[in-house]
Design a protein around this motif. Structure first.
Motif, PDB file in Angstrom:
ATOM      1  N   VAL A   1       6.890  -4.999  15.421  1.00 56.39           N
ATOM      2  CA  VAL A   1       8.237  -5.515  15.183  1.00 56.39           C
ATOM      3  C   VAL A   1       8.277  -7.012  15.507  1.00 56.39           C
ATOM      4  O   VAL A   1       8.836  -7.806  14.744  1.00 56.39           O
ATOM      5  CB  VAL A   1       9.290  -4.738  16.009  1.00 56.39           C
ATOM      6  N   ASP A   2       7.643  -7.404  16.611  1.00 57.51           N
ATOM      7  CA  ASP A   2       7.590  -8.824  16.978  1.00 57.51           C
ATOM      8  C   ASP A   2       6.869  -9.648  15.915  1.00 57.51           C
ATOM      9  O   ASP A   2       7.291 -10.758  15.599  1.00 57.51           O
ATOM     10  CB  ASP A   2       6.902  -9.004  18.335  1.00 57.51           C
ATOM     11  N   ALA A   3       5.800  -9.086  15.348  1.00 60.15           N
ATOM     12  CA  ALA A   3       5.071  -9.789  14.286  1.00 60.15           C
ATOM     13  C   ALA A   3       5.946  -9.936  13.042  1.00 60.15           C
ATOM     14  O   ALA A   3       5.933 -10.983  12.380  1.00 60.15           O
ATOM     15  CB  ALA A   3       3.782  -9.047  13.945  1.00 60.15           C
ATOM     16  N   TRP A   4       6.723  -8.917  12.723  1.00 60.58           N
ATOM     17  CA  TRP A   4       7.647  -8.969  11.582  1.00 60.58           C
ATOM     18  C   TRP A   4       8.680 -10.078  11.802  1.00 60.58           C
ATOM     19  O   TRP A   4       8.961 -10.861  10.895  1.00 60.58           O
ATOM     20  CB  TRP A   4       8.329  -7.611  11.403  1.00 60.58           C
ATOM     21  N   ILE A   5       9.218 -10.155  13.014  1.00 57.89           N
ATOM     22  CA  ILE A   5      10.190 -11.198  13.339  1.00 57.89           C
ATOM     23  C   ILE A   5       9.537 -12.573  13.230  1.00 57.89           C
ATOM     24  O   ILE A   5      10.105 -13.494  12.621  1.00 57.89           O
ATOM     25  CB  ILE A   5      10.774 -10.983  14.760  1.00 57.89           C
ATOM     26  N   ALA A   6       8.349 -12.732  13.797  1.00 55.73           N
ATOM     27  CA  ALA A   6       7.635 -14.013  13.751  1.00 55.73           C
ATOM     28  C   ALA A   6       7.366 -14.447  12.311  1.00 55.73           C
ATOM     29  O   ALA A   6       7.477 -15.634  11.978  1.00 55.73           O
ATOM     30  CB  ALA A   6       6.326 -13.914  14.532  1.00 55.73           C
ATOM     31  N   GLU A   7       7.046 -13.490  11.454  1.00 52.39           N
ATOM     32  CA  GLU A   7       6.810 -13.797  10.036  1.00 52.39           C
ATOM     33  C   GLU A   7       8.077 -14.320   9.378  1.00 52.39           C
ATOM     34  O   GLU A   7       8.039 -15.282   8.605  1.00 52.39           O
ATOM     35  CB  GLU A   7       6.327 -12.531   9.324  1.00 52.39           C
ATOM     36  N   ARG A   8       9.212 -13.711   9.675  1.00 54.49           N
ATOM     37  CA  ARG A   8      10.495 -14.163   9.117  1.00 54.49           C
ATOM     38  C   ARG A   8      10.823 -15.580   9.593  1.00 54.49           C
ATOM     39  O   ARG A   8      11.277 -16.418   8.826  1.00 54.49           O
ATOM     40  CB  ARG A   8      11.642 -13.224   9.522  1.00 54.49           C
ATOM     41  N   VAL A   9      10.600 -15.848  10.872  1.00 54.04           N
ATOM     42  CA  VAL A   9      10.867 -17.176  11.435  1.00 54.04           C
ATOM     43  C   VAL A   9       9.949 -18.210  10.788  1.00 54.04           C
ATOM     44  O   VAL A   9      10.398 -19.306  10.411  1.00 54.04           O
ATOM     45  CB  VAL A   9      10.708 -17.171  12.973  1.00 54.04           C
ATOM     46  N   ALA A  10       8.684 -17.871  10.614  1.00 54.85           N
ATOM     47  CA  ALA A  10       7.729 -18.800   9.991  1.00 54.85           C
ATOM     48  C   ALA A  10       8.141 -19.113   8.556  1.00 54.85           C
ATOM     49  O   ALA A  10       8.091 -20.281   8.129  1.00 54.85           O
ATOM     50  CB  ALA A  10       6.320 -18.211  10.028  1.00 54.85           C
ATOM     51  N   LYS A  11       8.556 -18.102   7.800  1.00 53.61           N
ATOM     52  CA  LYS A  11       9.006 -18.330   6.420  1.00 53.61           C
ATOM     53  C   LYS A  11      10.246 -19.216   6.397  1.00 53.61           C
ATOM     54  O   LYS A  11      10.372 -20.100   5.557  1.00 53.61           O
ATOM     55  CB  LYS A  11       9.297 -17.009   5.722  1.00 53.61           C
ATOM     56  N   HIS A  12      11.150 -18.967   7.310  1.00 51.54           N
ATOM     57  CA  HIS A  12      12.370 -19.766   7.406  1.00 51.54           C
ATOM     58  C   HIS A  12      12.040 -21.228   7.683  1.00 51.54           C
ATOM     59  O   HIS A  12      12.557 -22.134   7.010  1.00 51.54           O
ATOM     60  CB  HIS A  12      13.262 -19.196   8.519  1.00 51.54           C
ATOM     61  N   ARG A  13      11.160 -21.448   8.643  1.00 51.33           N
ATOM     62  CA  ARG A  13      10.783 -22.824   8.986  1.00 51.33           C
ATOM     63  C   ARG A  13      10.036 -23.509   7.843  1.00 51.33           C
ATOM     64  O   ARG A  13      10.218 -24.694   7.600  1.00 51.33           O
ATOM     65  CB  ARG A  13       9.935 -22.839  10.259  1.00 51.33           C
ATOM     66  N   ALA A  14       9.211 -22.754   7.131  1.00 57.29           N
ATOM     67  CA  ALA A  14       8.496 -23.321   5.977  1.00 57.29           C
ATOM     68  C   ALA A  14       9.470 -23.705   4.882  1.00 57.29           C
ATOM     69  O   ALA A  14       9.325 -24.762   4.256  1.00 57.29           O
ATOM     70  CB  ALA A  14       7.475 -22.322   5.454  1.00 57.29           C
ATOM     71  N   ASN A  15      10.488 -22.888   4.661  1.00 55.14           N
ATOM     72  CA  ASN A  15      11.512 -23.208   3.660  1.00 55.14           C
ATOM     73  C   ASN A  15      12.279 -24.467   4.036  1.00 55.14           C
ATOM     74  O   ASN A  15      12.565 -25.302   3.176  1.00 55.14           O
ATOM     75  CB  ASN A  15      12.474 -22.037   3.467  1.00 55.14           C
ATOM     76  N   ILE A  16      12.608 -24.609   5.300  1.00 53.74           N
ATOM     77  CA  ILE A  16      13.318 -25.800   5.759  1.00 53.74           C
ATOM     78  C   ILE A  16      12.446 -27.030   5.584  1.00 53.74           C
ATOM     79  O   ILE A  16      12.902 -28.066   5.094  1.00 53.74           O
ATOM     80  CB  ILE A  16      13.748 -25.635   7.236  1.00 53.74           C
ATOM     81  N   ALA A  17      11.168 -26.919   5.942  1.00 55.62           N
ATOM     82  CA  ALA A  17      10.243 -28.050   5.802  1.00 55.62           C
ATOM     83  C   ALA A  17      10.094 -28.451   4.339  1.00 55.62           C
ATOM     84  O   ALA A  17      10.029 -29.642   4.021  1.00 55.62           O
ATOM     85  CB  ALA A  17       8.886 -27.698   6.391  1.00 55.62           C
ATOM     86  N   THR A  18      10.070 -27.463   3.438  1.00 52.42           N
ATOM     87  CA  THR A  18       9.959 -27.744   2.000  1.00 52.42           C
ATOM     88  C   THR A  18      11.200 -28.477   1.503  1.00 52.42           C
ATOM     89  O   THR A  18      11.101 -29.404   0.702  1.00 52.42           O
ATOM     90  CB  THR A  18       9.764 -26.429   1.227  1.00 52.42           C
ATOM     91  N   MET A  19      12.363 -28.064   1.969  1.00 49.88           N
ATOM     92  CA  MET A  19      13.617 -28.685   1.547  1.00 49.88           C
ATOM     93  C   MET A  19      13.726 -30.114   2.052  1.00 49.88           C
ATOM     94  O   MET A  19      14.295 -30.972   1.386  1.00 49.88           O
ATOM     95  CB  MET A  19      14.818 -27.878   2.032  1.00 49.88           C
ATOM     96  N   GLU A  20      13.194 -30.366   3.238  1.00 48.43           N
ATOM     97  CA  GLU A  20      13.289 -31.687   3.839  1.00 48.43           C
ATOM     98  C   GLU A  20      12.253 -32.656   3.275  1.00 48.43           C
ATOM     99  O   GLU A  20      12.405 -33.863   3.411  1.00 48.43           O
ATOM    100  CB  GLU A  20      13.132 -31.592   5.360  1.00 48.43           C
ATOM    101  N   ALA A  21      11.208 -32.119   2.651  1.00 47.64           N
ATOM    102  CA  ALA A  21      10.140 -32.971   2.124  1.00 47.64           C
ATOM    103  C   ALA A  21      10.546 -33.662   0.835  1.00 47.64           C
ATOM    104  O   ALA A  21      11.443 -33.422   0.172  1.00 47.64           O
ATOM    105  CB  ALA A  21       8.885 -32.156   1.884  1.00 47.64           C
TER     106      ALA A  21
END
Length: 78
Positions: free
Chosen positions: A58-78
């Motif tokens: 479950v923790d790995a699933w949560i971490a994956e969601r957070v990583a995807k979220h942060r990657a999306n934000i980084a893509t938008m800011e680039a």
């Protein structure tokens, strides 16, 4: 990588649905629907009428969601 006995036990801790809901913010029906779709960790049968989830999954699933979220934000800011 060898985990200490303490870390192995911690990684294999079983948690019940209410704790999964608290950790993820998901409702019971969403959890079971996502399990059915293969997008959420499967529950483990712990007795005839009880299931639990492996906390580290479950923790790995949560971490994956957070990583995807942060990657999306980084893509938008680039």
């Amino acid at each position: 990588m060898n985990l200490s006995k303490e870390n192995q036990i911690e990684n294999l801790r079983l948690i019940r649905r209410k704790e999964v809901q608290t950790k993820t913010g998901l409702g019971a029906s969403s959890i079971y629907a996502m399990m059915q779709q293969g997008t959420f960790p499967k529950a483990v049968n712990i007795s005839e009428r009880r299931v639990a989830w492996i906390e580290s999954e479950v923790d790995a699933w949560i971490a994956e969601r957070v990583a995807k979220h942060r990657a999306n934000i980084a893509t938008m800011e680039a």
